[in-house]
Design a protein around this motif. Sequence first.
Motif, mmCIF file in Angstrom:
data_model
loop_
_atom_site.group_PDB
_atom_site.id
_atom_site.type_symbol
_atom_site.label_atom_id
_atom_site.label_comp_id
_atom_site.label_asym_id
_atom_site.label_seq_id
_atom_site.Cartn_x
_atom_site.Cartn_y
_atom_site.Cartn_z
ATOM 1 N N ILE A 119 -3.695 2.757 25.389
ATOM 2 C CA ILE A 119 -2.728 2.325 24.382
ATOM 3 C C ILE A 119 -1.745 1.320 24.975
ATOM 4 O O ILE A 119 -1.464 0.269 24.393
ATOM 5 C CB ILE A 119 -1.975 3.532 23.800
ATOM 6 C CG1 ILE A 119 -2.942 4.428 23.023
ATOM 7 C CG2 ILE A 119 -0.835 3.079 22.877
ATOM 8 C CD1 ILE A 119 -2.339 5.757 22.604
ATOM 9 N N VAL A 120 -1.234 1.638 26.169
ATOM 10 C CA VAL A 120 -0.275 0.751 26.830
ATOM 11 C C VAL A 120 -0.922 -0.597 27.149
ATOM 12 O O VAL A 120 -0.322 -1.661 26.932
ATOM 13 C CB VAL A 120 0.258 1.408 28.119
ATOM 14 C CG1 VAL A 120 1.096 0.412 28.921
ATOM 15 C CG2 VAL A 120 1.081 2.642 27.793
ATOM 16 N N THR A 121 -2.147 -0.563 27.650
ATOM 17 C CA THR A 121 -2.853 -1.796 28.007
ATOM 18 C C THR A 121 -3.062 -2.687 26.793
ATOM 19 O O THR A 121 -2.888 -3.915 26.856
ATOM 20 C CB THR A 121 -4.217 -1.465 28.641
ATOM 21 O OG1 THR A 121 -4.004 -0.696 29.831
ATOM 22 C CG2 THR A 121 -4.972 -2.725 29.007
ATOM 23 N N ARG A 143 -1.266 -7.765 24.229
ATOM 24 C CA ARG A 143 -0.838 -8.552 23.072
ATOM 25 C C ARG A 143 0.519 -9.215 23.304
ATOM 26 O O ARG A 143 0.903 -10.116 22.558
ATOM 27 C CB ARG A 143 -0.761 -7.650 21.832
ATOM 28 C CG ARG A 143 -2.137 -7.205 21.332
ATOM 29 C CD ARG A 143 -2.024 -6.158 20.234
ATOM 30 N NE ARG A 143 -3.330 -5.903 19.639
ATOM 31 C CZ ARG A 143 -3.823 -6.533 18.585
ATOM 32 N NH1 ARG A 143 -3.100 -7.483 17.989
ATOM 33 N NH2 ARG A 143 -5.012 -6.248 18.105
ATOM 34 N N LEU A 144 1.253 -8.754 24.321
ATOM 35 C CA LEU A 144 2.604 -9.264 24.559
ATOM 36 C C LEU A 144 2.716 -10.168 25.778
ATOM 37 O O LEU A 144 3.668 -10.941 25.899
ATOM 38 C CB LEU A 144 3.579 -8.083 24.731
ATOM 39 C CG LEU A 144 3.763 -7.154 23.513
ATOM 40 C CD1 LEU A 144 4.574 -5.929 23.907
ATOM 41 C CD2 LEU A 144 4.462 -7.912 22.375
ATOM 42 N N ILE A 145 1.753 -10.035 26.687
ATOM 43 C CA ILE A 145 1.844 -10.752 27.966
ATOM 44 C C ILE A 145 0.655 -11.688 28.129
ATOM 45 O O ILE A 145 -0.487 -11.317 27.840
ATOM 46 C CB ILE A 145 1.905 -9.753 29.145
ATOM 47 C CG1 ILE A 145 3.150 -8.860 29.004
ATOM 48 C CG2 ILE A 145 1.935 -10.476 30.477
ATOM 49 C CD1 ILE A 145 3.228 -7.757 30.027
ATOM 50 N N ALA A 146 0.894 -12.885 28.618
ATOM 51 C CA ALA A 146 -0.149 -13.909 28.758
ATOM 52 C C ALA A 146 -1.113 -13.567 29.888
ATOM 53 O O ALA A 146 -0.733 -12.936 30.875
ATOM 54 C CB ALA A 146 0.501 -15.263 29.035
ATOM 55 N N ILE A 169 6.141 -1.275 28.208
ATOM 56 C CA ILE A 169 6.174 -1.800 26.834
ATOM 57 C C ILE A 169 7.578 -2.266 26.469
ATOM 58 O O ILE A 169 7.761 -3.340 25.869
ATOM 59 C CB ILE A 169 5.682 -0.725 25.847
ATOM 60 C CG1 ILE A 169 4.179 -0.484 26.050
ATOM 61 C CG2 ILE A 169 5.956 -1.157 24.401
ATOM 62 C CD1 ILE A 169 3.630 0.658 25.228
ATOM 63 N N LEU A 170 8.605 -1.470 26.824
ATOM 64 C CA LEU A 170 9.989 -1.831 26.506
ATOM 65 C C LEU A 170 10.370 -3.159 27.145
ATOM 66 O O LEU A 170 10.950 -4.045 26.488
ATOM 67 C CB LEU A 170 10.941 -0.722 26.973
ATOM 68 C CG LEU A 170 12.439 -0.967 26.739
ATOM 69 C CD1 LEU A 170 12.721 -1.085 25.241
ATOM 70 C CD2 LEU A 170 13.270 0.156 27.357
#
Length: 488
Positions: A28-30, A35-38, A161-162
């Motif tokens: 889930i974290v991955t 989706r947030l990190i290039a 994630i935060l």
Amino acid sequence: MNATIKKVSSGLIWTYAERTIAQVVTLIVTIVLARLIAPADYGAIAIVTILITIADSFVVSGFGNALIQKKDADELDYSTVFYFSILFSMAIYLILFFCAPYIANHYEIPILDIVVKVMGLRLPIAAINSVQQAYVSKTMQFRKFFVSTIGGTVIAGASGILLAVCGYGIWALVAQYLGGVVIGTIVLFFTSGWKPKLIYSQKRMNKLFSFGWKIMAVGVMTSVYSNMRNFVIGDKYTTEELAYSTKGEQFPSTIAGNINSSITKVLYPVLSSKQDDLCVIKNIMRRSINVGNYILAPILLGLAAVAEPFVSLLLTDEWIECVPYLQIMCVVYALQPIQTSSLQVVKALGKGNLYLIIDVIKKLFGVIVLLITVFCFDSVLVIIWGALITEVFCTLVNVPINKRLIKYGYREQALDILKPIVYTGTMIVAIKLFALIPMNRIVSFILQIMIGVIVYLLLSVLTKDKTFYYVKDIVKSLLKKEKSEGER
């Protein structure tokens, strides 16, 4: 003997449960972080992770194993290894600290200087954790691994994630990397029942070192070898290409690595305690191989079958180039439970020299294959195919060793891995046929997974597979035990 095998199976189920929940959280974290990190940030972190992992293997590979292997290890042994490991880890960290600027300059990524120094703090923490884990494994307290691992995974994932949501990019990955080991170490320190005392014996350390250095050497060689491929890709190709190959490896390595660590945690201490009874050792090993293959084969090979929709839907099309790497690495890691179980037998019997020789042969073959794929082909994909060729060779190397040490015949070994492969092959055919039906991609993906699970379990029931019923009975007994303890 039955009590011992039951104890092993119970421990395996506990550690499988621990690692399975950790895998779900990590998955889930991955997905969220991808989706947030290039990909470029992932590639940069992958470079540092390779270096830290190699350094970490010096700290955690040998001396904890020496404590487990020693039948009469006492308080003096544990405290001695504890203090030696901390000093040893600090020395390695200082080397890494002063090399950090040169690493950043070599890859022309300035931020790697501080990132290496921060991520390197894992080393002294891991040194503390390695002795705690040795004590918990030796005393078969596998529920405590469950608490420490799940707590560390959840908190580390939430922190990552935060920070990613807040726009910290690469530091989100650093937080996730360090958080798990920090929380896990703190939990074990207060729950394991062991605390270091102000005692030390160089004489004891010398004896433990005589066995531990061989295991450490194998651990270091394994770490260097397993990261060498990514190191070459990162040095020769772009950070994006490194990100795709490491992301393709991440999912199967996490799944297989967690199950392999479960086998090692449970199998090694029990085999060490039964090292004088080869019949018991053989039965325990066969059971661990059966359970490991039964669980791992459908998960990894099933993932390979649905790799394209998995990556596209969960990680987005930005990561679609990692699909072929993911599929190949799923097959690579599906072979590992056999090797893991075999090597635990070699270690438990105190065959340190043989353990080292086997590893040298495997790694030498792997390096030769890597050199051929790097210098004769200009393709990252060919390098990954070379990893599969190497893994097949390494699996075959263990077969005659098993026969010689514990009379585990070739036919027995073949039969113990055949059923899960047949079940999984049938499952994959069913998945691929269903995928031909035109429908919504998300619905199709979910139904493919459901069909795969149903086909695999149905085949297990129809053929009256012993491992299926064995795992089922163990899970039932554990659930009943937990329920009765909760009612008290």
